[in-house]
Design an enzyme around this catalytic site. Structure first.
Site, PDB file in Angstrom:
ATOM      1  N   ASP A   1       0.736  53.360 -10.832  1.00  0.00           N
ATOM      2  CA  ASP A   1       1.592  54.348 -10.169  1.00  0.00           C
ATOM      3  C   ASP A   1       2.327  53.763  -8.972  1.00  0.00           C
ATOM      4  O   ASP A   1       2.888  54.501  -8.167  1.00  0.00           O
ATOM      5  CB  ASP A   1       0.766  55.566  -9.728  1.00  0.00           C
ATOM      6  CG  ASP A   1      -0.269  55.214  -8.679  1.00  0.00           C
ATOM      7  OD1 ASP A   1      -0.654  54.037  -8.597  1.00  0.00           O
ATOM      8  OD2 ASP A   1      -0.704  56.113  -7.944  1.00  0.00           O
TER       9      ASP A   1
ATOM     10  N   LYS B   1     -12.171  61.431   1.775  1.00  0.00           N
ATOM     11  CA  LYS B   1     -11.128  60.799   0.970  1.00  0.00           C
ATOM     12  C   LYS B   1     -11.592  60.405  -0.427  1.00  0.00           C
ATOM     13  O   LYS B   1     -10.949  60.745  -1.432  1.00  0.00           O
ATOM     14  CB  LYS B   1     -10.571  59.565   1.689  1.00  0.00           C
ATOM     15  CG  LYS B   1      -9.488  58.855   0.867  1.00  0.00           C
ATOM     16  CD  LYS B   1      -8.918  57.650   1.600  1.00  0.00           C
ATOM     17  CE  LYS B   1      -7.869  56.955   0.714  1.00  0.00           C
ATOM     18  NZ  LYS B   1      -7.262  55.788   1.377  1.00  0.00           N
TER      19      LYS B   1
ATOM     20  N   ASP C   1       4.796  53.614  -3.734  1.00  0.00           N
ATOM     21  CA  ASP C   1       3.499  54.020  -4.245  1.00  0.00           C
ATOM     22  C   ASP C   1       3.384  55.530  -4.312  1.00  0.00           C
ATOM     23  O   ASP C   1       3.958  56.239  -3.481  1.00  0.00           O
ATOM     24  CB  ASP C   1       2.386  53.460  -3.343  1.00  0.00           C
ATOM     25  CG  ASP C   1       1.046  53.412  -4.055  1.00  0.00           C
ATOM     26  OD1 ASP C   1       0.981  53.823  -5.222  1.00  0.00           O
ATOM     27  OD2 ASP C   1       0.067  52.957  -3.432  1.00  0.00           O
TER      28      ASP C   1
END
Length: 1166
Positions: free
Chosen positions: A1068, A920, A851
């Site tokens: 991704d 985040k 990842d």
């Protein structure tokens, strides 16, 4: 998506041509719909009347609107006519003369043959012959297609799709009458292009071509290659003198065409190609078909080596005979259109009476719907085409009546008790009819026969026992080679037969109206004490989604109870939602690929939008080769089911589910509404709110439960099969599997039950990668190096083996991980491998994931050459993985300390509250263009979760988002500059009246489909409204980054193909076998460096200046006055588009490390 109120069914103006009288009003013109907030059905007796009233009000307003819009297309011609007219009498005489003129031409024109059956009129004026050295033929003026509005294109497409229906129904007289209805009207004629006339020519090709060439000239249009192909086909079928054919060929050449182009550029069905060749050989006996064009090689600097190098590619571990049998199974499934499978839900004991009752009612409903459909068609058929004709009539004749009824019954049987949007149901009904029509057309044109022939040879490239050297061809190349070798027969690309969104929705609305009217049930069927009268099964109600009021179709509770009592054990799906049972047909063009019969678009787009398809059609085919080859690589990955994990999931699913494990419980577990309180107003208000919350929760639970049921039932259906997921992409180039319910892009549950069908030995490092992958799935040790994660996995081997051996009765360690089901599947794989005699020789089918770490910021750091930012997102070599969220949180904490020392109150209150979790989401969404306002809301939500003092909530969230933006700007110094430049460029482009377009480094053209008004049910498309400036500018930065991310994935996929790796992606996140993780990681890094070694921003700036600035411009020149081109940008805007933000000085290798070096150190971090 429909604005505010969905369009009700087509009841009023029933038999009017919807091209002129069926347009949708703009949101401002829509009448307010009844505001029925409650979920109870409307009064049964007034349902249809309410729909009629709604449509009547709306259609009266729209009638005038689209008639004016169509008339405006002829304003120029009418203005000229008025200018020349000197009086009413002269004007009338002139008009009469102009009407008679075409007829005179027809009578006087010389024909190509003595018989009227194949007469095609010559042009009244001689044309200049085309000269190969470059002389251009003089042709009648016609508006360039690229300058026509999308509004006009969709109206033209609507006319053509209706003519195609007559062609399919073999009704040439009706097709010609329909064409004349437009041709004889000065305003409507502007909606006819040469393709419309060509369709009518084809409908007459087996008998005669009549007057159509003369009609073309009178409309100011020039015959196209397809026009001449239709004429020559007619001559090839008839006994026509050679002189007539000779004159036709001569005229073809005078119009600037050559005979070879007929066979190189035209699409043929059935035996059309043979008949055209027969006609040509009558006058040129030695004529031979032109050789196939030499394949063009992609010139992209990123793939020059890829297309020139010969190396192994991956096939499937199945033999040729097995693949042939799988193809036949897939073909049978698609020919049936639907698939009925067993549901995995364990049901209560079946009640034979309930099953029999529902079956009896369905039989009655079937007959009732059939009668209503036949009555509707009969009423339409009695109306003459010249006046009051309903354009839907031919669309209702394409299939047998029974098929329309089956489609409507399928929609009825799958309707949720909570109801569904009118727009969704109408689109679903229209699309089902269209898909069956396309299937029938492919059968009739004999295209399917040719696909079978070519596919039989194609699987020779993929089979394990293949005699074809797979290293010689890519799947697309080999398919194209086989098509050329097949020679005669129909083209595999059908002539464009797509229906515009307007038609799909109007047809769906009509069928939905029939369904609402015809399906009724006795009110006392479940309660004999009630009045024995028939009531509608379906109701039209209104509800709210956010601030939009939308129309819903909802079933009566009696119907839902009948279905529940019957406890049916089967589910019916369209064949296109089931994974393919054979390798997909390779993509060879924007129109051909994926399923064998089901029509699939290469690019997904918003309903009603056509800009994407136009861009793809205008793009040189060679430029799309990398994208097509990447999609073929992803689709050719074969899968199978992890049966032990699937069985465990189904057992929990049928045991009331488990929300912690993401297995939704049944609706029976929904919270019960509280008992009604006394008569106090406050109590009643509170009770109503609680009731609404309970209803909302029940609806959410039902939706989640059905989604899980569909996924698990499809997985169970293919549990013993090998299957494939064909892929297509969205407008940014991001790839998606075509089957929507069950695929590897799903949640943790779905991913856990998928395995590669092809196995690979683990090799010396494979078991270590499985263990590292397991720790990554737990969410633990994110900041630790690979070696430390592997050590931790070895320390907890006892827990891993216990989870594998006793998943539901042991210590259940796997349940406390971030991705519990994938963790369990990995535990089982590790247990099998570690217990095998030789783990390195153990054949594993398990996919290991790699990842990206904050992938968007990786691209921004690379674009801006930010060394500090690149380090924080693992683009630089480092001993341990870096965490950008923690780095930003640390930066914000430093800012807070300084402010607290200076006495800033909010900074002092925030002491101890700043953490990775708090920042985040905002850091992650910065790359997607989040504003300070949106970031503040995110911060506020996070602070609430950690019980921050409420009185400081607003001030603290405002302070934090400011500091987060400052921290990111300091770490990624060029990122905000790049974002600002992209945003400002998009703003200027949108304000000039154009949508933002760009081309990816792989050559894929992209356009943003954002307009001020979303297309409504019967809107003529988004081309008639201006771009939404706010959406265009806010979406450009994230969409541009998404397109780069997609480019990187495709580059990685193609180079993995050349290395013989199994490769799939979830955007991704890249998957491969444990054996090949190291090779994939190296390829991934090399392609990232190669991509960002290109001048991406400079190329984008150059493209925008060339496209949007309509004159040459260079830096330092004074602004010029804007030229009078369509949508020119003012001269002073061009410098803004060319001001590429300054970036760091670091070169590619300095920033990313050498190509062969491992950049970043975590398996999750590229």
């Amino acid at each position: 998506m429909v604005n505010k109120v969905e369009l009700a069914p087509l009841v009023n103006d029933k038999y009017q041509d919807p091209l002129w009288k069926g347009g949708a009003p703009s949101p401002a013109e829509e009448q307010p719909a009844p505001r029925e907030r409650g979920e109870s059905p409307a009064q049964p007796s007034s349902c249809v009347e309410k729909l009629k009233k709604e449509v009547c009000t709306r259609q009266l307003k729209v009638e005038h609107k689209l008639a004016i819009a169509a008339s405006q297309l002829a304003v120029e011609g009418q203005a000229k006519a008025k200018a020349k007219a000197k009086g009413k009498t002269k004007a009338k005489a002139k008009a009469n003369k102009s009407v008679k003129k075409p007829k005179a031409k027809v009578d006087a024109a010389s024909s190509w043959g003595p018989t009227g059956s194949c007469s095609i009129c010559a042009h009244s004026k001689p044309r200049v012959a085309a000269v190969k050295e470059g002389a251009k033929a003089q042709r009648p003026w016609r508006a360039p297609e690229e300058k026509e509005s999308n509004h006009r294109k969709i109206l033209q497409q609507t006319v053509q799709s209706s003519l195609e229906c007559f062609l399919f129904l073999q009704q040439p007289e009706e097709a010609e009458t329909f064409l004349l209805m437009y041709h004889n009207s000065r305003s409507k004629r502007r909606l006819l292009n040469v393709d419309a006339y060509n369709i009518v020519m084809r409908s007459w090709a087996r008998k005669r071509v009549h007057r159509l060439f003369s009609m073309l000239e009178s409309a100011g249009l020039q015959p196209s290659l397809d026009s001449y192909a239709a004429a020559l086909e007619c001559m090839g079928r008839s006994q026509v003198p050679a002189k007539a054919i000779q004159r036709c060929v001569k005229q073809l050449k005078n119009d600037g065409f050559v005979v070879d182009e007929l066979f190189q550029k035209c699409l043929f069905e059935e035996d059309e190609k043979e008949k055209v060749l027969r006609a040509i050989r009558i006058v040129q006996p030695k004529y031979q078909l032109p050789p196939p064009p030499r394949p063009k090689i992609c010139k992209s600097s990123l793939l020059r080596a890829f297309y020139s190098r010969v190396s192994p590619s991956s096939g499937v571990s199945l033999q040729l005979r097995g693949l042939q049998e799988l193809f036949q199974q897939q073909l049978e499934m698609e020919l049936d259109n639907t698939v009925t499978i067993e549901s995995v839900e364990s049901t209560k004991p079946l009640t034979p009476q309930a099953i029999k009752l529902l079956a009896t009612l369905r039989s009655q409903w079937h007959d009732s719907i059939l009668r209503a459909l036949q009555k509707s068609k009969h009423n339409m058929s009695k109306l003459p085409m010249a006046s009051g004709y309903n354009i839907l009539y031919p669309y209702l004749c394409l299939l047998p009546d029974e098929e329309y009824v089956a489609i409507m019954m399928q929609v009825l049987n799958t309707l949720s008790p909570q109801g569904e949007s009118l727009a969704v149901l109408a689109r679903d009904l229209g699309s089902k009819v269209y898909n069956r029509y396309v299937t029938q057309r492919k059968l009739r044109s004999r295209q399917l026969e040719k696909v079978q022939e070519v596919y039989k040879g194609y699987i020779g490239l993929l089979a394990r026992d293949s005699q074809v050297g797979p290293h010689k061809y890519l799947p697309r190349e080999y398919w194209e080679k086989l098509v050329v070798e097949a020679g005669f027969g129909p083209s595999l690309n059908l002539k464009d037969c797509s229906w515009p969104y307007v038609i799909l929705m109007r047809l769906g609305m009509h069928l939905l109206e029939l369904l609402v009217q015809a399906v009724r049930v006795p009110r006392n069927i479940l309660n004999p004490r009630l009045e024995p009268r028939l009531i509608p099964v379906l109701y039209h109600i209104y509800s709210f989604r956010s601030t939009w009021q939308i129309g819903l179709i909802k079933p009566h509770p009696i119907f839902s109870q009948l279905v529940s009592n019957a406890a049916e054990t089967t589910l019916t799906f369209n064949s296109s939602v089931i994974p393919m049972l054979c390798p997909p047909v390779p993509w060879t063009s924007p129109h051909f690929g994926a399923f064998v019969l089901n029509d699939t678009k290469l690019m997904r787009f918003v309903d009603g939008a056509i800009q994407h398809q136009l861009l793809l059609e205008q793009c040189p085919p060679v430029n799309l080769h990398p994208v097509l080859d990447a999609l073929n690589q992803l689709g050719n990955c074969a899968w199978k089911i992890n049966q032990p994990v699937l069985d465990i999931i189904i057992s929990i699913f049928n045991n009331k589910g488990n929300e912690k494990l993401d297995i939704p419980p049944p609706v029976s577990e929904a919270p019960r509404p509280p008992a009604a309180p006394g008569n106090s107003a406050t109590g009643n208000k509170s009770h109503k709110q609680e009731l609404l919350l309970c209803k909302k929760k029940a609806a959410e639970m039902h939706s989640l439960r059905m989604d899980a049921l569909y996924k698990l039932s499809i997985a169970n259906y293919v549990r013993d099969k090998v299957f494939w997921f064909p892929h297509n992409m969205d407008f940014r180039g991001r790839t998606y599997p075509c089957p929507p319910y069950f695929n590897h892009l799903g949640n943790d549950v779905t991913r856990a039950i998928l395995l590669f069908a092809e196995g690979r030995p683990l090799g010396p490092k494979g078991l270590d990668w499985l263990k590292i992958h397991l720790i990554n799935l737990t969410g633990l040790k994110k900041k630790n190096a690979l070696r430390e994660r592997l050590e931790y996995a070895n320390e907890i081997m006892e827990e891993i083996l216990d989870s594998a051996d006793r998943p539901l009765t042991g210590r259940k360690w796997w349940m406390n991980t971030d991705e519990p089901w994938q963790a369990l599947a990995c535990c089982m794989e590790i247990a099998k491998a570690s217990r095998s005699p030789d783990p390195a020789a153990y054949v594993s089918h398990f996919p290991v994931h790699q990842d990206g770490s904050c992938n968007g910021l990786q691209h921004y750091a690379a674009l801006g050459r930010d060394l500090i930012g690149a380090m924080s997102v693992n683009l630089m070599p480092c001993g341990v993985p870096q965490d950008v969220y923690s780095a930003v949180a640390q930066q914000v904490e430093e800012f807070r300390k300084k402010d607290a020392e200076q006495g800033v109150k909010v900074a002092q209150v925030l002491q101890g509250f700043i953490s990775r979790k708090v920042v985040k989401q905002t850091v992650m969404t910065v790359v997607y263009g989040v504003t300070r306002y949106g970031g503040r809301l995110q911060m506020e939500k996070r602070l609430k979760e950690i019980e921050f003092p409420e009185e400081y909530l607003w001030e603290a969230s405002h302070y934090l988002v400011k500091q987060v933006f400052n921290g990111i700007k300091e770490m990624f110094s060029a990122t905000r500059d790049i974002q600002n430049w992209l945003t400002e460029s998009a703003k200027l482009i949108a304000q000039s009246g154009q949508t933002v377009e760009w081309v990816t480094p792989l050559g894929l053209p992209i356009v943003q489909p954002y307009y001020r008004s979303k297309p409504t049910v019967v809107s003529a498309g988004a081309g008639s409204v201006k771009p939404d400036t706010v959406k265009q500018k806010n979406a450009f930065p994230p969409n541009f980054i998404h397109s780069l991310d997609s480019t990187h994935m495709m580059l990685t996929a193609l180079h993995c193909l050349r290395q013989g790796l199994t490769f799939v992606s979830v955007h991704d996140c890249y998957w491969t076998h444990a054996l090949t993780v190291d090779v994939m990681n190296q390829i991934c890094r090399q392609q990232f460096v190669a991509l960002h070694s290109e001048k991406i921003l400079q190329d984008l700036s150059k493209f925008m200046v060339e496209k949007y600035c309509r004159y040459p411009w260079s830096a330092g020149e004074p602004p010029r006055a804007p030229c009078l081109q369509p949508f020119p940008l003012p001269g002073w805007l061009c410098p803004d588009l060319s001001k590429v933000p300054k970036t760091g000085r670091s070169s590619g290798p300095e920033l990313f490390g050498d190509e062969g070096r491992e950049v970043g150190s975590g398996p999750q971090h590229r």
